[in-house]
Design a protein around this motif. Structure first.
Motif, PDB file in Angstrom:
ATOM      1  N   CYS A 756      29.966  34.099  26.452  1.00 46.27           N
ATOM      2  CA  CYS A 756      30.311  33.719  27.825  1.00 46.27           C
ATOM      3  C   CYS A 756      31.774  34.028  28.120  1.00 46.27           C
ATOM      4  N   VAL A 757      32.632  33.733  27.126  1.00 46.13           N
ATOM      5  CA  VAL A 757      34.059  34.034  27.332  1.00 46.13           C
ATOM      6  C   VAL A 757      34.251  35.531  27.509  1.00 46.13           C
ATOM      7  N   LEU A 758      33.589  36.337  26.679  1.00 43.60           N
ATOM      8  CA  LEU A 758      33.694  37.784  26.802  1.00 43.60           C
ATOM      9  C   LEU A 758      33.197  38.260  28.167  1.00 43.60           C
ATOM     10  N   ILE A 759      32.087  37.690  28.576  1.00 49.31           N
ATOM     11  CA  ILE A 759      31.550  38.069  29.892  1.00 49.31           C
ATOM     12  C   ILE A 759      32.499  37.650  31.002  1.00 49.31           C
ATOM     13  N   GLN A 760      33.054  36.443  30.890  1.00 50.28           N
ATOM     14  CA  GLN A 760      34.001  35.982  31.900  1.00 50.28           C
ATOM     15  C   GLN A 760      35.245  36.877  31.932  1.00 50.28           C
ATOM     16  N   LYS A 761      35.727  37.289  30.743  1.00 50.74           N
ATOM     17  CA  LYS A 761      36.902  38.152  30.699  1.00 50.74           C
ATOM     18  C   LYS A 761      36.612  39.459  31.437  1.00 50.74           C
ATOM     19  N   SER A 762      35.496  40.056  31.106  1.00 50.28           N
ATOM     20  CA  SER A 762      35.153  41.331  31.751  1.00 50.28           C
ATOM     21  C   SER A 762      34.961  41.150  33.255  1.00 50.28           C
ATOM     22  N   ILE A 763      34.325  40.078  33.629  1.00 46.63           N
ATOM     23  CA  ILE A 763      34.078  39.838  35.057  1.00 46.63           C
ATOM     24  C   ILE A 763      35.405  39.635  35.788  1.00 46.63           C
ATOM     25  N   LEU A 767      36.929  41.818  38.683  1.00 44.08           N
ATOM     26  CA  LEU A 767      37.254  41.224  39.980  1.00 44.08           C
ATOM     27  C   LEU A 767      38.701  41.508  40.370  1.00 44.08           C
ATOM     28  N   ALA A 768      39.623  41.405  39.354  1.00 43.05           N
ATOM     29  CA  ALA A 768      41.034  41.659  39.663  1.00 43.05           C
ATOM     30  C   ALA A 768      41.254  43.118  40.075  1.00 43.05           C
ATOM     31  N   ARG A 769      40.653  44.048  39.334  1.00 43.96           N
ATOM     32  CA  ARG A 769      40.790  45.463  39.704  1.00 43.96           C
ATOM     33  C   ARG A 769      40.182  45.740  41.064  1.00 43.96           C
ATOM     34  N   LYS A 770      39.045  45.126  41.300  1.00 45.67           N
ATOM     35  CA  LYS A 770      38.402  45.320  42.599  1.00 45.67           C
ATOM     36  C   LYS A 770      39.286  44.782  43.713  1.00 45.67           C
ATOM     37  N   LYS A 771      39.941  43.643  43.451  1.00 46.54           N
ATOM     38  CA  LYS A 771      40.828  43.070  44.460  1.00 46.54           C
ATOM     39  C   LYS A 771      42.044  43.963  44.695  1.00 46.54           C
ATOM     40  N   TYR A 772      42.642  44.536  43.581  1.00 50.49           N
ATOM     41  CA  TYR A 772      43.797  45.427  43.719  1.00 50.49           C
ATOM     42  C   TYR A 772      43.418  46.662  44.524  1.00 50.49           C
ATOM     43  N   LEU A 773      42.303  47.289  44.187  1.00 51.30           N
ATOM     44  CA  LEU A 773      41.899  48.507  44.904  1.00 51.30           C
ATOM     45  C   LEU A 773      41.654  48.217  46.383  1.00 51.30           C
ATOM     46  N   SER A 774      41.064  47.092  46.638  1.00 47.65           N
ATOM     47  CA  SER A 774      40.810  46.754  48.047  1.00 47.65           C
ATOM     48  C   SER A 774      42.130  46.500  48.780  1.00 47.65           C
TER      49      SER A 774
END
Length: 1846
Positions: A756-763, A767-774
């Motif tokens: 779950c931690v690994l999945i949360q890290k990737s998510i 999300l952060a990259r998606k927010k930066y690109l947007s």
């Protein structure tokens, strides 16, 4: 796995607590070896430092995922706090009272009525494995029942627990389960009798205690017997240790046995008056506890139940009264008072009321009973003497007598119950239900508690041995290495009690001592057992008590009363006195004592020691109990035991409230914790390899996953758990030590948490990259838009600058132009005003001059008029003076004349008339004056108003002018504008005047319009009123329409319910008949087996009609029989149902019979008149012919007579010619021809008369009038025969008279028949009128009775009764009208059918030899029709008659017509003896699969109907009924014999429906004929109306349909749960959880039989089979709908009973499976058949498992979504919801409470389970067949070559 690993941070442990026994805490830091304490935090946040012993750490708590398990053995950590917590969670949070503990069912008393014992629950548990669904007493009962059926071994259910724990109720429900799932074998109501024993035993053996309101004060073991078919055949009951002391003593707050209070509560009844009872407070034995009433219990009502149970068990009213008499005597005996006379002497008054009543009821002398109550007989070797006893001993003796009588009565009743439950059939096996007291410990424990705890020690030993045996068998079965498990053995404690020189042995020895006492016995115990047995102790502060170390706890027993209770002595003289009683039942009670005494006397006669031997032979209570206990243990050891441990949650009887202290005490006492300890000592956790792999696959790497699941699990465990002793690999399961599953769960949880931690890290990174690109894209977009905005602003500035210049130019130009225009307009205005001023001045001057001329004219005219008036006045004055003078002269003359009387009289008469005239004129003038004055006043008012108005207008004008002048003065500088305004003002004035004129006109027009509008308004109002009336009428009509629509819907609903009820009743009726037939066949078989030389035919096939009687045909009530080659024909009556229906219709038709008779009579009269008119026309024609012939005959006779006279009169002028002369010869020829013609005419006359008689008779042929007349057209002689046989000399007047006489005889016979028919009709009418009068009288009497009853009722009830009566009357009238309509339609159809028959017969003459004979005046025509030729013989005219010889000798001319080709008529001819062959080949031996594949669908039905058409064409009613009843019986036999074969049942359902449709299609009904082709209409039945058989075949189709549903259900039942719930089509969604000892393994992916595809294939097979058999598509849709309802019901019911299936992932899986079912419906084009709607409850249940369950909004969403589920089902699913993974959350009790509050107003049934036995009512729609019967050919494979096509 070491302690530091387990006791790490966040680990949870259990701490001891005084109030809650155990409480949970969480470690706040890791534990390291050597720590003296643990740092813990309680659930309320309190920090605790708990001191520990390194060797005894606090028990660990199980993971949350394991909390609330169905089986306690599924817990990873098995210890006391885990068990208590699991039970607490299930009981308080989930409201579940049952929990498994291995093989033990733990039942907690909820102290509240629960709806979990209905018949639906029983059906749901029937046939299920014990671990498949939630724990229940029914599951234990089912397990015992199945093991008895499979292993053929007797079973036992041991129910134990302390008082108030619910043992009796559990045992009762177990017996109810057996009575429900099994059927009685041969003996009626055996189940009811078994259950009826419970109320009796509760009344006589149960009482209220401080712990329980219905405590069993005895132990009982009920053996329920079964036969080889596992049906209940009887029962037997054994009782143990009845608490007799309660009869005479009760502690505070307790009661005596219920039966005493029931008697007292019913003492007011007439049958109990002789017992002289009263209130329970009046008797000593019922008022000691001071608690005579139990809340919520009606003792009088319970008494009725007890009496009903006695009656059901065959105990008559007289025996019941005898029982109540003895019980009443015991009540009176307790009130007998004893007076003390001295220390060792007492007395009882003989006249005591209670003593006298006691002696009267018992039938003993009062003085003797009083004597022996106070005295005692002592016997020695030499003498016998009577000794008085003290008051205390007398009271003890009285109480001992009461206890002895009650115990004897109790035993006698138990014996009678056993006799009533005993069966004559040999018992094959039994299931015993042991309801025995649990371990008891009170503040004061006596002999009863000692025996109870002794019994529990024996049961616990047996239980421990059985548990250990099961564990050993499980380990040996799985072939794992194991060591012996050390478990507690309580054999030393048992030896302490029952061994030689044990407690019971020493007690019996002390009872034999002459002066034995409790103290001496206690000293013997101390001396013998204190140092020898560690389980025995002596209390420190008492010398009259002892302590025993039982398996559950230490118990201290008081020795006081042990000897007395063990000896249980009664005064023998009192017993002998009771034996001498004349009371029969009392003698029966003590018959055993007499037998025992006689036996002891026989033994003592040899030794001479009578007294001692009798004493020695009597067994003590302890010995009897020990022997019965040993017998019970032998019985239990010979059976397979099943254990139910009942727990009492609290002492306050509060519903769903658990006291941990009391619960733990009982868990220890009942052996639950010992079971847990034994399980924990071995391998308590057991997983199958597939379950382990599915659960812990997340701990494996991809390379570790092998196809061999077993090897993969071994490899994983070797890596995870290093200690090999912690687990074992079996053949099918993996066994774990305690705590290992929790460790694996921790590893799994850590793995999942890491994932779950690994999945949360990737998510989060995504999300952060998606927010930066947007954000970057947004910045670029903003810059682009800002630069564009700036460029647009600059361009806008340039455009605005240019626009400003243009605007300035135009504005300046506009300003200059405006100034010029103002100057120009000012100049023009000044010129205009000046010119106007000049023109006005000129105008004013002209107007002044004109007005001056007008004034002059008026003045001059006025002066002329004034002069004229003056001259006229002078002239009038002169005239008046002259007239005055003349008047005076006349006056003088009149005065002279007035002096005479006559003149005065004349004058007076004239004056009177004039005065009257003047008075009348005056009155008229006054009247005119008044009218004029009124008109004047009105005109004045009008003028005044007009003046006021004009003055106001003038004032307004003046004010306006003044204002204008003022303004003109104020604006001198604007003179031009003023003049312009004045001009405008003048224009306005003119316009105003014009407007006034226009306004006046407009007002007039407006007034006219208003008047018109008023008129229109009035019209509109009237129209509106009419419309309102119409609207009200329409509203009423709409209301009526809505009401009718609602009534129609309700009627449709009632119709469907009635149809369903009818079909269910029909099914039950047919099942009962089937059962009756089976029993009859079995009886016949038994009878035939005793006869030698008798051979039986196939018993499954019988040609005898069963419930479908042959009288259903048109045989008018005859009972026809069906004969076969080897069987004797038999007749049976109609089915009861059809008879009732027919009788009901007849009764409904009788009411209108008189009116119908009158109508029919009128119609018959009219029809008769028409027929008479038609017949009269024919007769008139024939009469005319006859008269014409008679007139010609008379004329010929006259000619003949004249000729004869002329011949005989020789003297006449006309003398006859001489013989031989030419005239003579001519005359002779004429004479011969005349004679011949005369004879021919005579013959014609006679033939015509006979023909007329036959024509009249033919009109009545076939009716009752023509029954007595036998007519045969062949009797009419042909013309040739007449000519040949008639001679002129033989046919004379006598022959004519004979023929006339024959005609008159036929006429007389016809008239006689008519008179008889008229008399019969008259008698019938008279009889019906008398019946109608009697019926009306009865109705009148009923109306009077109803009116009298109605008047006695209140107003509301009276109205309701009247409405019900009126509704009933209207309903009956409607039914009668419907019956009349149906009868008329039936008559019309019959007439039309007859007309068609006649038309068809006229067309079918070409195939038969028919002779028609027509008679006419000039000719006779004989037509003979043959198959090959058409021959016409014609004889006509008198000339032809003269040449008859030549005509007869001439050759006949034959006219030949070409023969048509032969066509088949759709009929099959068969002989009467071939019925059995037809049915054997066509029904019994037919294989459906070959017929369905090779031939047309419904071929057997068509063949049967074609045979039916043949017997209809030959008009043989017996063969019709024989054929149809044989078909019905044969189909039933096939369904009975092969009812489990779906293809067979489907095939015959389709053929039965097809045969029913054929009967309707070819019945000749107008509606049916519209669907037929002309050729099919020709094939309609002609002679029989078989509508009743249509109903019979419809009932048969319903029966077959229900068998089809049953067959499908049997096939689908094993697949539904496995495919819909257990199979995981989506792998990886679900995770298996640990299972208990009794839980079977789930289906593995490799198990092909549990896949969803198997269920779909099964459904496809059903659908394909029905389609191949030609079943109606609508009927197929109904079958599919029923299939899906079964799937939904079974799945949802199992879901509601399986806690392990209520999870989010299972909801997803269920929805996926439902989607597959819906896709199957879409592929088969069955979407709109209603099957999808039946799955709605299951869909909503799946959605409920997946939806969020936290907030109030979620609760509202659940309430809106789950509309198809009941409140109980929603709450149950929420309660059962169990997280499979630790990330899910349980449903909180608060949320469940919110759901209940939201659904509390939902009006619905409170049932939990869906009705699994429900079968939708079906309709059999009529579907006409397009198959032409004449085209059907019979295949040779059917072996029906003996049938002939016609």
């Amino acid at each position: 796995m070491t302690a530091p690993e387990l006791y790490s941070k966040y680990a949870r442990v259990w701490l001891p607590d005084a109030a809650e026994v155990w409480k949970s805490a969480e470690l706040v830091r890791n534990y390291t070896p050597g720590d003296a304490s643990l740092s813990l935090q309680l659930e309320d946040g309190t920090a605790v430092e708990h001191k520990i012993d390194p060797c005894n750490l606090p028990p660990l708590r199980n993971p949350n995922i394991l909390v609330g398990e169905n089986d306690l053995t599924a817990l990873s950590y098995l210890h006391e706090p885990a068990v208590l917590h699991n039970l607490k969670v299930r009981f308080l949070d989930s409201k579940m009272i049952y929990t498994y503990c291995g093989i033990v069912l733990v039942a907690i008393n909820p102290y509240e009525a629960l709806d979990i014992y209905d018949a639906d629950i029983i059906n749901a548990y029937s046939g299920q494995n014990m671990g498949d669904i939630d724990p229940h007493i029914f599951a234990v009962a089912e397990e015992a029942y199945r093991q008895m059926a499979r292993a053929e071994r007797n079973q036992s259910i041991i129910v134990s627990g302390e008082s108030g724990a619910g043992k009796t109720v559990s045992a009762k429900y177990a017996m109810r389960y057996f009575a429900t799932v099994s059927c009685s074998s041969g003996e009626a109501n055996v189940e009811e009798r078994v259950l009826a024993s419970s109320p009796i035993m509760e009344a006589l053996g149960n009482a209220k205690t401080t712990r329980n309101d219905n405590s069993s004060r005895f132990g009982k073991y009920i053996e329920i017997g079964f036969d080889k078919k596992h049906c209940i055949i009887g029962a037997n009951m054994r009782t143990y240790l009845l608490e007799k002391s309660r009869v005479v003593f009760q502690a505070h707050g307790e009661r005596n046995y219920h039966i005493f209070y029931q008697l007292c509560a019913s003492s007011h009844l007439p049958e109990f008056k002789a017992f002289k009872l009263g209130c329970a407070d009046d008797f000593s034995c019922t008022n000691q506890g001071q608690s005579c009433v139990i809340d919520g219990v009606d003792d009088a009502k319970e008494m009725c139940n007890t009496k009903r149970s006695f009656s059901l068990l065959g105990i008559g009213d007289s025996e019941q009264m005898h029982i109540y008499q003895i019980l009443s005597a015991i009540l009176h005996l307790s009130n007998v008072e004893v007076k003390e006379q001295s220390a060792d002497r007492c007395s009882i008054q003989h006249d005591q009321f209670h003593l006298m009543v006691f002696c009267e009821l018992m039938g003993v002398p009062c003085d003797e009973m009083a004597h022996w109550l106070c005295h005692r007989k002592l016997k020695t070797a030499t003498e016998t003497f009577v000794k008085p006893v003290s008051k205390m001993n007398t009271v003890y003796g009285r109480d001992a007598l009461a206890k002895h009588i009650y115990a004897r009565l109790f035993s006698w009743i138990v014996g009678n119950i056993n006799s009533a439950l005993k069966s004559v059939v040999k018992q094959h096996s039994f299931i015993g239900v042991l309801d025995i007291y649990g371990f008891e410990t009170f503040d004061i424990n006596s002999f009863e508690q000692f025996c109870i705890n002794y019994a529990n020690e024996k049961l616990q030993q047996q239980f421990n041995m059985h548990v250990f045996k099961l564990e050993q068998e499980e380990y040996m079965k799985e072939e794992i290495s194991w060591t012996l498990i050390d478990f507690y053995d309580n054999q030393p404690c048992i030896n302490l009690i029952e061994a030689k020189l044990g407690i019971l042995d020493l007690l019996d020895e002390e009872c034999k001592m002459p002066k034995g006492s409790d103290d001496t016995w206690a000293q013997k115990l101390y001396n013998t057992l204190l140092k020898q047995n560690p389980h025995f102790e002596k209390p420190r502060l008492s010398n009259r008590a002892f302590i025993i170390h039982h398996f559950a706890d230490k118990v201290e027993y008081q020795c006081v009363g042990f000897l007395e209770k063990n000896k249980d002595t009664v005064n023998e003289e009192q017993i002998n006195l009771l034996k001498k009683s004349k009371f029969d039942l009392l003698a029966k009670l003590f018959a055993d004592d007499e037998k025992a005494t006689s036996l002891s006397n026989k033994r003592s006669s040899t030794t001479g020691r009578a007294g001692s031997t009798q004493k020695d032979s009597k067994k003590t209570v302890g010995l009897q109990f020990r022997q019965s206990l040993h017998l019970l243990m032998d019985t239990l050891n010979a059976t397979t035991p099943h254990y139910v441990r009942c727990i009492k949650p609290n002492d306050h009887k509060a519903p769903f409230s658990l006291d941990p202290v009391r619960a733990v005490q009982q868990l220890r006492a009942c052996g639950i914790l010992e079971t847990i300890r034994i399980s924990a000592a071995g391998f308590p956790s057991r997983w199958t390899y597939q379950e382990f792999f599915s659960r812990y696959r997340v701990l494996m790497k991809r390379k570790d996953i092998l196809s061999n699941r077993k090897q993969a699990c071994k490899n994983l465990l070797e890596k995870l758990i290093t200690d090999q002793e912690k687990y074992q690999f079996g053949k099918n399961k993996i066994f774990f030590r305690a705590g290992q599953v929790a460790f694996l769960e921790k590893l799994r949880s850590d793995k999942l948490r890491t994932a779950c931690v690994l999945i949360q890290k990737s998510i989060r990174r995504w999300l952060a990259r998606k927010k930066y690109l947007s954000m970057r894209e947004a910045a670029i977009a903003i810059q682009k838009h800002v630069r564009g905005h700036q460029a647009r602003c600059y361009a806008k500035f340039l455009r605005q600058t240019r626009a400003a210049v243009v605007i300035q130019r135009n504005v300046r130009m506009w300003a200059r132009r405006r100034h010029y225009q103002q100057q120009r307009s000012a100049a023009v205005a000044i010129q205009c005003f000046w010119r106007a001023y000049v023109a006005r001045r000129h105008y004013y001057k002209l107007m002044y001059e004109q007005k001056a001329m007008v004034i002059q004219k008026c003045v001059r005219g006025w002066l002329a008029k004034l002069r004229y008036k003056r001259t006229l006045a002078h002239i009038i004055l002169l005239q008046s003076c002259v007239r005055r003078m003349r008047a005076k002269k006349e006056l003088k003359k009149l005065k002279v004349e007035a002096r005479s009387v006559e003149h005065f009289k004349k004058l007076n008469i004239g004056m009177e008339n004039k005065i009257m005239q003047l008075q009348h004129k005056i009155n008229e003038q006054h009247k005119e004056n008044r009218e004029l004055s009124e008109k004047l006043s009105a005109l004045e008012k009008t003028q005044t108003i007009e003046k006021d108005r004009q003055s106001r207008e003038i004032e307004n004008l003046l004010r306006s002018e003044q204002d204008a002048r003022t303004k003109a003065e104020k604006l001198p500088s604007l003179l031009e504008q003023l003049s312009f305004l004045q001009q405008e003002l003048e224009n306005i004035r003119r316009e105003k005047e014009d407007l006034k004129v226009q306004t006046k006109v407009y007002k007039e027009q407006t007034q006219q319009v208003v008047d018109e509008l008023n008129m229109k308004n009035n019209l509109l109002k009237s129209n509106a009123d009419e419309l309102n009336k119409q609207i009200l009428e329409q509203t009423q009509q709409l209301t009526e329409i809505k009401t009718n629509a609602e009534n129609t819907k309700q009627l449709e609903k009632d119709l469907s319910e009635e149809r369903s009820r009818y079909q269910s009743l029909l099914s039950e009726h047919l099942n009962l008949e089937e059962r009756h037939r089976d029993l009859k066949e079995q009886m016949d078989l038994n009878t035939s087996s005793n006869k030698s030389g008798h051979t039986r035919t196939d018993s499954n096939y019988s040609s005898n009609s069963s419930e479908f009687s042959q009288s259903l045909g048109s045989s008018e009530g005859e009972d026809d029989s069906v004969g076969t080659e080897d069987e004797t024909p038999a007749t049976e009556d109609l089915p009861v149902l059809l008879k009732l229906q027919r009788r009901m219709k007849e009764l409904e038709q009788e009411k209108q019979s008189l009116w119908q008779q009158l109508d029919k009579r009128d119609e018959a009269q009219q029809q008769k008149t028409k027929e008479v008119e038609v017949g009269r026309a024919e007769l008139d024609l024939e009469t005319l012919k006859r008269q014409e012939l008679e007139s010609e005959n008379k004329k010929l006779k006259q000619d003949l007579n004249e000729l004869r006279k002329s011949l005989t009169n020789e003297d006449s002028d006309l003398a006859p010619p001489a013989p031989g002369t030419l005239p003579y010869n001519i005359l002779l020829e004429q004479l011969n021809s005349s004679i011949e013609e005369l004879e021919m005419r005579k013959e014609e006359v006679l033939l015509l008369r006979s023909h007329m008689v036959r024509q009249e008779a033919l009109k009545h042929k076939g009716s009752a009038l023509g029954e007595g007349v036998n007519l045969d057209l062949s009797e009419i002689p042909s013309l040739q025969d007449v000519v040949r046989s008639t001679d002129i000399h033989t046919l004379n007047e006598d022959g004519e008279l004979w023929l006339a006489y024959e005609g008159l005889k036929e006429t007389n016979r016809l008239l006689e028949c008519q008179m008889q028919e008229q008399a019969r009709i008259h008698n019938e009418k008279y009889r019906k009128l008398v019946e109608e009068v009697n019926k009306l009288k009865n109705e009148k009497e009923q109306q009077h009775k109803l009116l009298a009853q109605t008047l006695l009722l209140p107003e509301d009830a009276r109205i309701e009764t009247s409405l019900k009566h009126e509704i009933t009357r209207l309903t009956n009238e409607n039914l009668e009208l419907l019956e009349q309509q149906e009868k008329r339609d039936k008559t019309i159809r019959k007439l039309k059918k007859q007309l068609k028959i006649y038309m068809k017969k006229a067309e079918d003459f070409e195939g038969n030899d028919i002779v028609f004979v027509f008679f006419n005046r000039n000719f006779q025509l004989i037509i003979r029709l043959q198959c090959d030729s058409f021959v016409c013989l014609l004889f006509s005219g008198s000339a032809q008659l003269r040449n008859s010889a030549s005509m007869m000798n001439a050759p006949v001319r034959d006219v030949h017509i070409t023969r048509k080709e032969k066509e088949y008529q759709g009929m099959l001819e068969y002989r009467e003896g071939d019925v059995s062959r037809v049915l054997k080949n066509l029904i019994i031996d037919l294989k459906p699969r070959g017929v369905a594949v090779s031939f047309i669908p419904g071929l057997p039905a068509y063949i049967i109907f074609m045979c039916l058409r043949y017997v209809d064409s030959v008009n043989d009613d017996q063969r019709v009924s024989t054929l149809l009843n044989s078909v019905i019986s044969s189909i039933k036999g096939v369904i009975k014999r092969r009812g489990n074969d779906f293809e067979v049942v489907s095939f015959w359902l389709a053929n039965t429906c097809q045969l029913m449709h054929c009967l309707k299609q070819y019945s000749g009904d107008e509606v049916s004929m519209t669907h037929n082709t002309p050729k099919q209409n020709e094939h309609c039945l002609t002679n029989f109306e078989l509508s009743e058989y249509q109903q019979v075949f419809g009932d048969l189709a319903i029966q077959i349909y229900r068998q089809l549903i049953k067959c499908m259900e049997n096939t689908l039942q094993p697949l539904i749960v496995a495919c819909m719930l257990e199979h995981e089509a989506i792998q990886g969604v679900l995770g298996s959880k640990p299972t208990g000892l009794g839980k079977r393994s789930s289906s593995s992916p490799e198990d092909e039989s549990s896949k969803m595809e198997v269920l779909l294939q099964c459904l496809t097979f059903f659908h394909t089979t029905m389609s191949q058999h030609g079943m109606n598509s609508d009927l197929i849709k109904q079958v599919v709908k029923q299939q899906f309802y079964i799937i939904c019901t079974v799945t949802l019911n199992n879901l509601l009973l399986r806690k392990d299936m209520c999870s989010w992932g299972k909801g997803l899986q269920i929805r996926y499976n439902i989607w597959q079912l819906e896709e199957w419906l879409a592929e088969g084009e069955l979407t709109h058949c209603g099957a999808k709607e039946t799955l709605e409850p299951l869909v909503q249940a799946a959605q409920l498992l997946q939806i969020n369950k936290k907030t109030e909004a979620d609760a509202r969403a659940i309430c809106s979504i789950c509309s198809g589920l009941t409140t109980a089902q929603i709450v149950k699913l929420l309660t059962l919801y169990t997280p499979v993974i630790e990330f899910e959350e349980r449903v909180s009790p608060t949320f469940i409470t919110t759901i209940k509050n939201l659904l509390k107003d939902k009006g619905e049934s409170s049932t939990l389970m869906m009705d699994a036995k429900k079968i939708f009512s079906i309709t059999l729609p009529f579907t006409p067949s397009s198959v032409a019967l004449e085209m059907i050919q019979i295949p040779a494979s059917l072996n029906l070559g003996f049938l002939t096509r016609i």
